[in-house]
Design a protein around this motif. Structure first.
Motif, PDB file in Angstrom:
ATOM      1  N   TRP A  94       0.618  -1.083  -0.189  1.00 35.53           N
ATOM      2  CA  TRP A  94       0.059   0.159   0.082  1.00 35.53           C
ATOM      3  C   TRP A  94       1.404   1.623   0.178  1.00 35.53           C
ATOM      4  O   TRP A  94       0.851   2.155  -0.837  1.00 35.53           O
ATOM      5  N   LEU A 130       1.175   4.737  -2.706  1.00 38.04           N
ATOM      6  CA  LEU A 130       0.656   5.742  -2.480  1.00 38.04           C
ATOM      7  C   LEU A 130       2.539   6.524  -2.835  1.00 38.04           C
ATOM      8  O   LEU A 130       2.198   7.877  -3.512  1.00 38.04           O
ATOM      9  N   GLU A 160      -9.876   7.200  -2.982  1.00 32.97           N
ATOM     10  CA  GLU A 160      -9.422   6.501  -3.587  1.00 32.97           C
ATOM     11  C   GLU A 160      -8.733   6.845  -4.197  1.00 32.97           C
ATOM     12  O   GLU A 160      -9.295   7.255  -5.582  1.00 32.97           O
ATOM     13  N   LEU A 162      -2.963  -0.274  -3.951  1.00 31.01           N
ATOM     14  CA  LEU A 162      -3.556   0.714  -3.078  1.00 31.01           C
ATOM     15  C   LEU A 162      -5.268  -0.527  -3.045  1.00 31.01           C
ATOM     16  O   LEU A 162      -6.548   1.024  -3.055  1.00 31.01           O
ATOM     17  N   LYS A 205      -7.527  -1.479  -1.055  1.00 25.79           N
ATOM     18  CA  LYS A 205      -8.643  -1.040   0.137  1.00 25.79           C
ATOM     19  C   LYS A 205      -8.230  -2.132   1.169  1.00 25.79           C
ATOM     20  O   LYS A 205      -7.823  -2.253   2.114  1.00 25.79           O
ATOM     21  N   ARG A 252      -4.993  -7.332  -1.868  1.00 25.96           N
ATOM     22  CA  ARG A 252      -3.646  -6.552  -2.692  1.00 25.96           C
ATOM     23  C   ARG A 252      -2.745  -7.488  -2.648  1.00 25.96           C
ATOM     24  O   ARG A 252      -1.808  -8.371  -1.629  1.00 25.96           O
TER      25      ARG A 252
END
Length: 417
Positions: free
Chosen positions: A308, A312, A351, A376, A378, A383
């Motif tokens: 994650w 970002l 998102e 990404l 959630k 993931r």
């Protein structure tokens, strides 16, 4: 036995409108298997990241319960250099055995003596924050010896906690990966109750500094997708290595991903337990920006939390701004106006996506966008792990792309020592 749905669902189509990638593209020579130092350059064929052969099934990667106690998260924060370390008039005793050693071969005892007898000379300041600074240094006894980076961390005055931090950080010396910054030694600067960490000097600076330099050169510019691909591959290989060592990084962000003067991409700042992190002078507010949603909800760290944070990070470096910036009515000032609770709620609800900017003629491949979207997810159960993300079609395609990362670094910073 069912293998589940395809892991990476990338459309097998081509854009009719060719992508215009950012203009920091560097022509490169082909790979020379004969190690010819002067290979002839050639024009690279176009890469279609949208062609996908075969399917990818999702099998979660986990750390075994027996290894749970060995998972090592990362510290954050820098300590300021002390006046004693800056004073230029004290040299090593010529009889000191450490004079004949390479920096990488110095023992913890050597570093302890060096640090506490004023044998380190600062060449320049590399960065400063609320917790202190990190500097480019050499040993005073031999200014022509290997340059290294020195980070000093303000820490708990409790001697037992200090010993625990040093003991756990010493583990970093055993890490051996081309995608992990080399750690030379960890020691206590006794007069200031500070932890010192000597590590590999990375002249190409951090991804944070790099993307800011890109828009400083040209505000309409972005980093080429090929360069971003090499960055992502290196980070994933580094995370995969740490995972194999039963380590979760826990602090992936642009400032913890560094390039050396040749453009090699490496991870730093990892290797201590959660209890120790709490005793360090950390910039927690900066770190929580990259926190995975499940961590906000109190669930334990897993390797997919690092994914994650990587998503970002890559989104921020690609767009040259933090992904949550400008998501509300406050525009670019949103983050400054948000309290901790509002920020965490935003991470849970919003998102972030990689989007084209047609008015600036900036386009990204659908495969890269899909890579970001998988990072990404959630739901942490959906993931992928670092190893699985290395099998993403965008990563597979980037492995065959040749990029002169050394020239990319030179383009940004000029000739480096």
């Amino acid at each position: 036995m069912s293998t589940g749905p395809p892991l990476f669902n990338v459309p097998n189509t081509k854009r009719s409108n060719p992508n215009k990638l950012p203009n920091l593209s560097i022509p490169v020579p082909p790979v020379d298997t004969n190690h010819n130092p002067h290979p002839q350059p050639r024009k690279l064929p176009p890469i279609d990241f949208l062609k996908v052969n075969g399917s990818y099934s999702f099998t979660p990667d986990t750390i075994s319960p027996s290894a749970a106690g060995q998972v090592r998260p990362s510290p954050d924060g820098y300590g300021g250099l002390t006046p004693e370390l800056k004073t230029p008039n004290m040299l090593l005793n010529p009889s000191d055995a450490s004079l004949n050693k390479d920096i990488a071969d110095l023992t913890p005892e050597d570093w302890n003596v060096i640090a506490n007898t004023n044998q380190i000379m600062e060449l320049s300041k590399l960065g400063e924050g609320n917790g202190g600074s990190v500097s480019k240094c050499v040993l005073k006894s031999n200014p022509k010896s290997k340059v290294f980076a020195l980070k000093l961390i303000n820490t708990d005055p409790n001697p037992n906690i200090q010993k625990q931090i040093i003991r756990e950080l010493q583990y970093n010396r055993s890490c051996d990966s081309p995608n992990i910054v080399k750690y030379y030694g960890t020691f206590m600067v006794e007069k200031q109750s500070m932890i010192g960490i000597a590590m590999e000097y990375m002249g190409g600076r951090s991804l944070d500094a790099i993307y800011k330099r890109v828009i400083e050169i040209d505000p309409t510019n972005r980093i080429n997708e090929k360069v971003l691909g090499k960055m992502a591959l290196s980070v994933l290989n580094g995370l995969n290595y740490l995972h194999q060592q039963r380590i979760i990084h826990r602090d992936i962000k642009p400032s913890n991903i560094l390039l050396d003067s040749q453009g090699n991409v490496k991870l730093c700042d990892f290797g201590v337990s959660g209890e120790v992190v709490n005793s360090l002078a950390t910039t927690f507010v900066g770190t929580q920006y990259y926190m995975a949603p499940e961590r906000i909800m109190g669930k334990p760290y897993t390797v997919t939390c690092d994914i994650w944070s990587l998503g970002l990070t890559m989104l921020e470096v690609a767009t040259c701004k933090f992904p949550f910036q400008g998501t509300g009515s406050g525009g670019s000032d949103d983050l400054a106006n948000l309290g901790p609770i509002e920020l965490l709620s935003l991470i849970l609800e919003y998102e972030p996506k990689l989007q084209d900017i047609p008015q600036e003629e900036i386009y990204w491949s659908d495969s890269f966008k899909n890579f970001i979207s998988y990072c990404l997810k959630k739901n942490s159960d959906e993931r992928p792990s670092p190893r699985q993300m290395l099998g993403h079609p965008w990563c597979v395609g980037q492995q065959s792309v040749q990029v002169r990362m050394d020239k990319f670094v030179k383009r940004l910073w000029g000739d480096l020592e």
